[in-house]
Design a protein around this motif. Structure first.
Motif, PDB file in Angstrom:
ATOM      1  N   ALA A 174       5.042   2.507  10.964  1.00 35.28           N
ATOM      2  CA  ALA A 174       5.533   1.043  10.640  1.00 35.28           C
ATOM      3  C   ALA A 174       7.045   1.431   9.917  1.00 35.28           C
ATOM      4  O   ALA A 174       6.973   2.331   9.398  1.00 35.28           O
ATOM      5  CB  ALA A 174       4.554   0.601   9.641  1.00 35.28           C
ATOM      6  N   ASN A 195      10.824  -0.571   8.822  1.00 31.38           N
ATOM      7  CA  ASN A 195      11.843  -1.419   8.594  1.00 31.38           C
ATOM      8  C   ASN A 195      13.216  -1.013   8.236  1.00 31.38           C
ATOM      9  O   ASN A 195      13.479   0.324   8.492  1.00 31.38           O
ATOM     10  CB  ASN A 195      11.347  -2.417   7.296  1.00 31.38           C
ATOM     11  CG  ASN A 195      11.052  -1.641   6.257  1.00 31.38           C
ATOM     12  OD1 ASN A 195      12.123  -0.727   5.758  1.00 31.38           O
ATOM     13  ND2 ASN A 195      10.241  -2.160   5.244  1.00 31.38           N
ATOM     14  N   THR A 216      12.750   1.918   5.519  1.00 32.16           N
ATOM     15  CA  THR A 216      11.494   2.710   5.343  1.00 32.16           C
ATOM     16  C   THR A 216      10.760   3.137   6.628  1.00 32.16           C
ATOM     17  O   THR A 216      10.856   2.028   7.602  1.00 32.16           O
ATOM     18  CB  THR A 216      10.307   2.117   4.505  1.00 32.16           C
ATOM     19  OG1 THR A 216      10.796   1.695   3.410  1.00 32.16           O
ATOM     20  CG2 THR A 216       9.060   3.062   4.045  1.00 32.16           C
ATOM     21  N   THR A 253       7.119   4.827   7.935  1.00 30.66           N
ATOM     22  CA  THR A 253       5.769   5.106   7.267  1.00 30.66           C
ATOM     23  C   THR A 253       4.985   5.510   8.543  1.00 30.66           C
ATOM     24  O   THR A 253       4.700   4.945   9.616  1.00 30.66           O
ATOM     25  CB  THR A 253       5.034   4.122   6.587  1.00 30.66           C
ATOM     26  OG1 THR A 253       6.013   3.672   5.534  1.00 30.66           O
ATOM     27  CG2 THR A 253       3.825   4.455   6.085  1.00 30.66           C
ATOM     28  N   TYR A 295       1.437   6.965   9.612  1.00 34.67           N
ATOM     29  CA  TYR A 295      -0.030   7.228   9.261  1.00 34.67           C
ATOM     30  C   TYR A 295      -0.739   8.360   9.886  1.00 34.67           C
ATOM     31  O   TYR A 295      -0.607   8.292  11.118  1.00 34.67           O
ATOM     32  CB  TYR A 295      -0.947   5.722   9.367  1.00 34.67           C
ATOM     33  CG  TYR A 295      -0.554   4.705   8.517  1.00 34.67           C
ATOM     34  CD1 TYR A 295      -0.858   4.551   7.166  1.00 34.67           C
ATOM     35  CD2 TYR A 295       0.637   3.966   8.934  1.00 34.67           C
ATOM     36  CE1 TYR A 295      -0.455   3.533   6.239  1.00 34.67           C
ATOM     37  CE2 TYR A 295       1.040   2.829   7.934  1.00 34.67           C
ATOM     38  CZ  TYR A 295       0.801   2.546   6.917  1.00 34.67           C
ATOM     39  OH  TYR A 295       1.158   1.516   6.141  1.00 34.67           O
ATOM     40  N   LEU A 314      -2.515  -2.501   1.147  1.00 34.11           N
ATOM     41  CA  LEU A 314      -1.327  -1.991   0.961  1.00 34.11           C
ATOM     42  C   LEU A 314      -0.195  -2.618   2.152  1.00 34.11           C
ATOM     43  O   LEU A 314       0.851  -2.522   1.903  1.00 34.11           O
ATOM     44  CB  LEU A 314      -1.283  -0.478   1.216  1.00 34.11           C
ATOM     45  CG  LEU A 314      -2.290   0.395   0.146  1.00 34.11           C
ATOM     46  CD1 LEU A 314      -1.977   1.837   0.373  1.00 34.11           C
ATOM     47  CD2 LEU A 314      -1.887   0.139  -1.328  1.00 34.11           C
ATOM     48  N   GLY A 315      -0.684  -2.687   3.129  1.00 31.71           N
ATOM     49  CA  GLY A 315       0.084  -3.497   4.331  1.00 31.71           C
ATOM     50  C   GLY A 315      -0.845  -4.060   5.511  1.00 31.71           C
ATOM     51  O   GLY A 315      -2.094  -3.781   5.462  1.00 31.71           O
ATOM     52  N   ALA A 316      -0.327  -4.802   6.099  1.00 30.50           N
ATOM     53  CA  ALA A 316      -0.815  -5.497   7.267  1.00 30.50           C
ATOM     54  C   ALA A 316       0.139  -5.620   8.543  1.00 30.50           C
ATOM     55  O   ALA A 316       1.244  -5.828   8.179  1.00 30.50           O
ATOM     56  CB  ALA A 316      -1.327  -6.910   6.909  1.00 30.50           C
ATOM     57  N   HIS A 317      -0.469  -5.585   9.445  1.00 27.82           N
ATOM     58  CA  HIS A 317       0.381  -5.767  10.705  1.00 27.82           C
ATOM     59  C   HIS A 317      -0.430  -6.411  11.854  1.00 27.82           C
ATOM     60  O   HIS A 317      -1.482  -6.069  12.197  1.00 27.82           O
ATOM     61  CB  HIS A 317       0.777  -4.287  11.205  1.00 27.82           C
ATOM     62  CG  HIS A 317       1.755  -4.379  12.453  1.00 27.82           C
ATOM     63  ND1 HIS A 317       2.945  -4.565  12.572  1.00 27.82           N
ATOM     64  CD2 HIS A 317       1.564  -4.059  13.729  1.00 27.82           C
ATOM     65  CE1 HIS A 317       3.667  -4.473  13.623  1.00 27.82           C
ATOM     66  NE2 HIS A 317       2.410  -4.284  14.428  1.00 27.82           N
ATOM     67  N   SER A 326      -4.671  -3.199   9.289  1.00 29.31           N
ATOM     68  CA  SER A 326      -4.187  -3.100   7.941  1.00 29.31           C
ATOM     69  C   SER A 326      -4.838  -2.154   7.034  1.00 29.31           C
ATOM     70  O   SER A 326      -5.422  -1.218   7.482  1.00 29.31           O
ATOM     71  CB  SER A 326      -4.683  -4.501   7.419  1.00 29.31           C
ATOM     72  OG  SER A 326      -6.116  -4.867   7.533  1.00 29.31           O
TER      73      SER A 326
END
Length: 105
Positions: free
Chosen positions: A23, A25, A28, A30, A32, A92-95, A105
């Motif tokens: 992920a 932006n 950042t 990130t 995983y 912590l996040g979702a997509h 997520s």
């Protein structure tokens, strides 16, 4: 513009860690990873050498993904996030992809 992510991917591949999801932006990137904690240490060291001004952080997380051929329920992401919150699991996040085939997520 520098191709930071491509350089990061090269480093990750050279350390034989598996990228599960990425992920990014404007500020950042990130990644995983699926790897044992002891495998992450040399990766972080290499990235710190390659990007000395970057803030590199690690955190052990779990990934939950709703996958299907057509999960068209409009509020599926909200329902999933609420179910995790109800179970006292911090999201912590979702997509959600535009094609509506998965919601990690």
């Amino acid at each position: 513009m520098d191709d930071y992510d491509a350089d990061i991917i090269k480093t990750l591949k050279s350390h034989d860690v598996r990228v599960i999801m990425t992920a990014s932006n404007a500020n950042t990137i990130t990644h995983y990873l699926a790897a044992a904690p002891e495998a992450i240490v040399p990766v972080v060291k290499a990235l710190e050498e390659d990007f000395p001004t970057a803030n590199i952080a690690t955190r052990k997380v779990s990934i939950v993904s709703a996958i299907g051929s057509a999960p068209n329920l409009q509020s599926l992401a909200a329902i999933a996030a609420q179910a995790l919150a109800d179970a006292c699991i911090e999201v912590l996040g979702a997509h959600q992809l535009m094609r509506n085939v998965d919601i990690p997520s």
